[in-house]
Write an enzyme that holds these catalytic residues in place. Structure first.
Site, mmCIF file in Angstrom:
data_model
loop_
_atom_site.group_PDB
_atom_site.id
_atom_site.type_symbol
_atom_site.label_atom_id
_atom_site.label_comp_id
_atom_site.label_asym_id
_atom_site.label_seq_id
_atom_site.Cartn_x
_atom_site.Cartn_y
_atom_site.Cartn_z
ATOM 1 N N ASP A 92 0.871 -1.171 0.000
ATOM 2 C CA ASP A 92 0.000 0.000 0.000
ATOM 3 C C ASP A 92 0.914 1.230 0.000
ATOM 4 O OD1 ASP A 92 -0.873 -0.169 3.545
ATOM 5 O OD2 ASP A 92 0.940 0.465 2.508
ATOM 6 N N SER A 93 0.316 2.414 -0.088
ATOM 7 C CA SER A 93 1.138 3.601 -0.400
ATOM 8 C C SER A 93 1.465 4.429 0.834
ATOM 9 C CB SER A 93 0.397 4.473 -1.413
ATOM 10 O OG SER A 93 -0.941 4.667 -0.991
ATOM 11 N N GLY A 94 0.926 4.092 1.975
ATOM 12 C CA GLY A 94 1.335 4.723 3.221
ATOM 13 C C GLY A 94 0.393 5.754 3.788
ATOM 14 N N GLY A 95 -0.402 6.392 2.950
ATOM 15 C CA GLY A 95 -1.243 7.487 3.426
ATOM 16 C C GLY A 95 -2.238 7.067 4.486
ATOM 17 N N PHE A 96 -2.860 5.933 4.282
ATOM 18 C CA PHE A 96 -3.884 5.469 5.227
ATOM 19 C C PHE A 96 -3.268 5.220 6.599
ATOM 20 C CE2 PHE A 96 -7.955 3.679 6.223
ATOM 21 C CZ PHE A 96 -7.708 2.697 7.162
ATOM 22 N N GLY A 216 -11.576 4.000 0.846
ATOM 23 C CA GLY A 216 -12.574 4.783 1.571
ATOM 24 C C GLY A 216 -13.681 3.961 2.192
ATOM 25 N N ASP A 266 -7.724 -7.537 1.201
ATOM 26 C CA ASP A 266 -6.693 -7.759 2.221
ATOM 27 C C ASP A 266 -7.293 -7.385 3.573
ATOM 28 O OD1 ASP A 266 -6.259 -4.628 1.839
ATOM 29 O OD2 ASP A 266 -5.236 -5.232 3.697
ATOM 30 N N CYS A 304 -11.678 -28.985 9.147
ATOM 31 C CA CYS A 304 -10.494 -28.238 8.702
ATOM 32 C C CYS A 304 -9.264 -29.134 8.692
ATOM 33 C CB CYS A 304 -10.262 -27.043 9.639
ATOM 34 S SG CYS A 304 -8.868 -25.995 9.136
ATOM 35 N N CYS A 306 -6.067 -27.930 8.544
ATOM 36 C CA CYS A 306 -4.854 -27.166 8.903
ATOM 37 C C CYS A 306 -4.139 -27.870 10.058
ATOM 38 C CB CYS A 306 -5.233 -25.738 9.290
ATOM 39 S SG CYS A 306 -5.690 -25.535 11.025
ATOM 40 N N CYS A 309 -5.967 -27.886 13.504
ATOM 41 C CA CYS A 309 -7.157 -28.741 13.603
ATOM 42 C C CYS A 309 -6.831 -30.215 13.432
ATOM 43 C CB CYS A 309 -8.186 -28.328 12.566
ATOM 44 S SG CYS A 309 -8.825 -26.673 12.841
ATOM 45 N N HIS A 335 -4.508 -21.440 11.327
ATOM 46 C CA HIS A 335 -5.875 -21.905 11.070
ATOM 47 C C HIS A 335 -6.689 -20.815 10.356
ATOM 48 C CE1 HIS A 335 -9.953 -23.322 11.488
ATOM 49 N NE2 HIS A 335 -10.237 -22.089 11.928
HETATM 50 O O1 LIG Z 1 -8.889 4.281 1.130
HETATM 51 C C1 LIG Z 1 -7.869 3.626 1.424
HETATM 52 N N1 LIG Z 1 -6.689 3.918 0.842
HETATM 53 C C2 LIG Z 1 -5.560 3.241 1.153
HETATM 54 N N2 LIG Z 1 -5.523 2.246 2.035
HETATM 55 C C3 LIG Z 1 -6.686 1.900 2.674
HETATM 56 C C4 LIG Z 1 -6.650 0.888 3.643
HETATM 57 C C5 LIG Z 1 -7.821 0.553 4.314
HETATM 58 N N3 LIG Z 1 -8.047 -0.340 5.319
HETATM 59 C C6 LIG Z 1 -9.354 -0.188 5.619
HETATM 60 N N4 LIG Z 1 -9.969 -0.845 6.597
HETATM 61 C C7 LIG Z 1 -9.206 -1.687 7.495
HETATM 62 C C8 LIG Z 1 -10.161 -2.103 8.564
HETATM 63 N N5 LIG Z 1 -9.448 -3.037 9.424
HETATM 64 C C9 LIG Z 1 -10.388 -4.113 9.815
HETATM 65 C C10 LIG Z 1 -9.718 -5.041 10.811
HETATM 66 O O2 LIG Z 1 -9.228 -4.317 11.935
HETATM 67 C C11 LIG Z 1 -8.290 -3.285 11.592
HETATM 68 C C12 LIG Z 1 -8.915 -2.308 10.612
HETATM 69 N N6 LIG Z 1 -9.969 0.712 4.846
HETATM 70 C C13 LIG Z 1 -9.023 1.209 4.013
HETATM 71 C C14 LIG Z 1 -9.082 2.213 3.061
HETATM 72 C C15 LIG Z 1 -7.898 2.560 2.394
HETATM 73 ZN ZN LIG Z 2 -7.989 -25.399 11.114
#
Ligand SMILES: O=c1[nH]cnc2cc3nc(NCCN4CCOCC4)[nH]c3cc12
Ligand SMILES: [Zn+2]
Length: 372
Positions: A92-96, A216, A266, A304, A306, A309, A335
């Site tokens: 990913d690009s880091g901004g989030f 988003g 992801d 399962c 794995c 299990c 698992h």
């Molecule tokens: O707009 C995005 N731009 C770049 N990276 C992201 C990463 C992102 N990750 C989430 N949600 C992650 C939610 N996780 C669920 C499990 O517990 C940790 C948070 N939303 C995201 C939106 C963006």
């Molecule tokens: Zn398992």
């Protein structure tokens, strides 16, 4: 010839199954990417991650630029060699992560400045620097540098943020250049506002990318609102290119997203929750630390295959979690990642066999049975 040929083999409604071909291997879609934040999928050897069926994993630019540093990883031969993972990596690009982890953040047209959550050192991240970092890491799929607005946000705030991200998308594209063998994905923004999502998709298509992410979302809007957006957003993107939903999610989020045309996802959930004793199974979640498992000789999930299990009892898993033993997080992470990959394989097979509706019906019925 696109950087990464994407061959759609079959469709079932809006869902697709296919193969994204990269120079480091094929990615079977729909695909789930385990998260390898600091050059490791926590509690897993890379060989074990591969054994769960993962074709690709995710690395975080924010974490790796802070520690050990992108130039250092480059000097050591790149991220694949560094972490002993020779299959595709998406970074990913880091901004989030800046907005969710760093402190003393300052956002300008140029980029973001922030203080490291590790040692307080100051850093500046721009589309150009993010492209350079991801190049130094050697990632196969590079994400454009974007801004994901925190909720709650007004339509005006979401619009302004999305338009900034589109200007950054152009700068990312320009800075990425023409790197054959590497792909650059754009990221759609626009919150839960259809007009803004349409404007963002149009902007990204006119810039031109090798794949398109839906950003988003999974930021607290809830599953219903996320699915409302996914009912139309994937269809705004080029049909013959990969669609990547960022940060998703729980198993039922993933099933709903695949039904709506998402190809890649992801999430830290399977690995993070595995370390806390939360197991994901076809029948729902099991908290192995619960006292009811203390004398239970049965496997966590009878169906399962794995290592957790097939070789250990619930009682053992319960014990090692209660005792705080390292093997606890290892076994439950394995698992959970195995279960997620089995779910993806099931979805791919169901789409290929034009029986996705049946698969989804069984998926939900199993979870209603309870008694886990
Ligand atoms: O707009 C995005 N731009 C770049 N990276 C992201 C990463 C992102 N990750 C989430 N949600 C992650 C939610 N996780 C669920 C499990 O517990 C940790 C948070 N939303 C995201 C939106 C963006
Ligand atoms: Zn398992």
């Amino acid at each position: 010839m696109p950087s990464f040929p994407f061959q759609i083999a079959a469709r079932d409604g809006a869902a697709r199954t296919g193969t994204l071909t990269t120079r480091r291997g094929d990615i079977r879609t729909p695909a789930f990417m385990p998260v390898g934040t600091a050059a490791t999928v926590k509690a897993m050897m890379p060989e074990s991650v591969a054994e769960t069926g993962a074709d690709i994993l995710l690395g975080n630019t924010y974490h790796l630029m802070l520690r050990p540093g992108a130039e250092r990883i480059d000097r050591l031969g790149g991220l694949h060699r560094f972490m002993n993972w020779d299959r595709p990596i998406l970074t990913d690009s880091g901004g989030f992560q800046v907005m969710s982890l760093a402190s003393l953040r300052k956002l300008t047209e140029d980029g973001v400045t922030f203080a490291s959550h590790i040692d307080g050192s100051r850093h500046h991240l721009t589309p150009e620097r993010s492209m350079e970092i991801q190049r130094l890491l050697g990632s196969d799929i590079v994400m454009a540098f974007d801004e994901c607005p925190a909720l709650p946000a007004t339509d005006d705030q979401v619009a302004a943020s999305m338009r900034l991200s589109m200007r950054w998308a152009q700068r990312s594209r320009d800075a990425f250049g023409d790197r054959s063998g590497h792909a650059l994905f754009g990221i759609m923004q626009g919150g839960i506002n259809r007009e803004l999502r349409e404007e963002s998709a149009e902007a990204l298509r006119s810039i031109g990318f090798d794949g398109y992410a839906i950003g988003g979302l999974a930021v607290g809007e809830g599953q219903a609102a996320m699915f409302d957006v996914l009912d139309y957003a994937p269809g705004l993107l080029p049909d013959d290119q990969p669609r990547y939903l960022m940060g998703v999610g729980k198993p039922d989020d993933i099933v709903g997203a695949v039904q709506r045309g998402v190809d890649m996802m992801d999430c830290v959930l399977p690995s993070r929750s595995g370390r806390t004793g939360q197991a994901w199974t076809a029948r729902g979640q099991v908290n192995i630390k619960n006292a009811r498992h203390a004398d239970d000789p049965r496997p966590l999930d009878e169906s399962c295959t794995c290592p957790a299990c097939s070789r250990y009892s619930r009682a053992y898993l319960h014990h090692v979690f209660r005792a705080g033993e390292m093997i606890s997080g290892m076994l439950l992470t394995w698992h959970n990642l195995h279960y997620y990959q089995q779910l993806m394989a099931g979805l791919r097979g169901a789409i290929a066999g034009a029986r996705l509706d049946d698969f989804v019906a069984v998926f939900h019925a199993e979870r209603e049975k309870g008694d886990i």
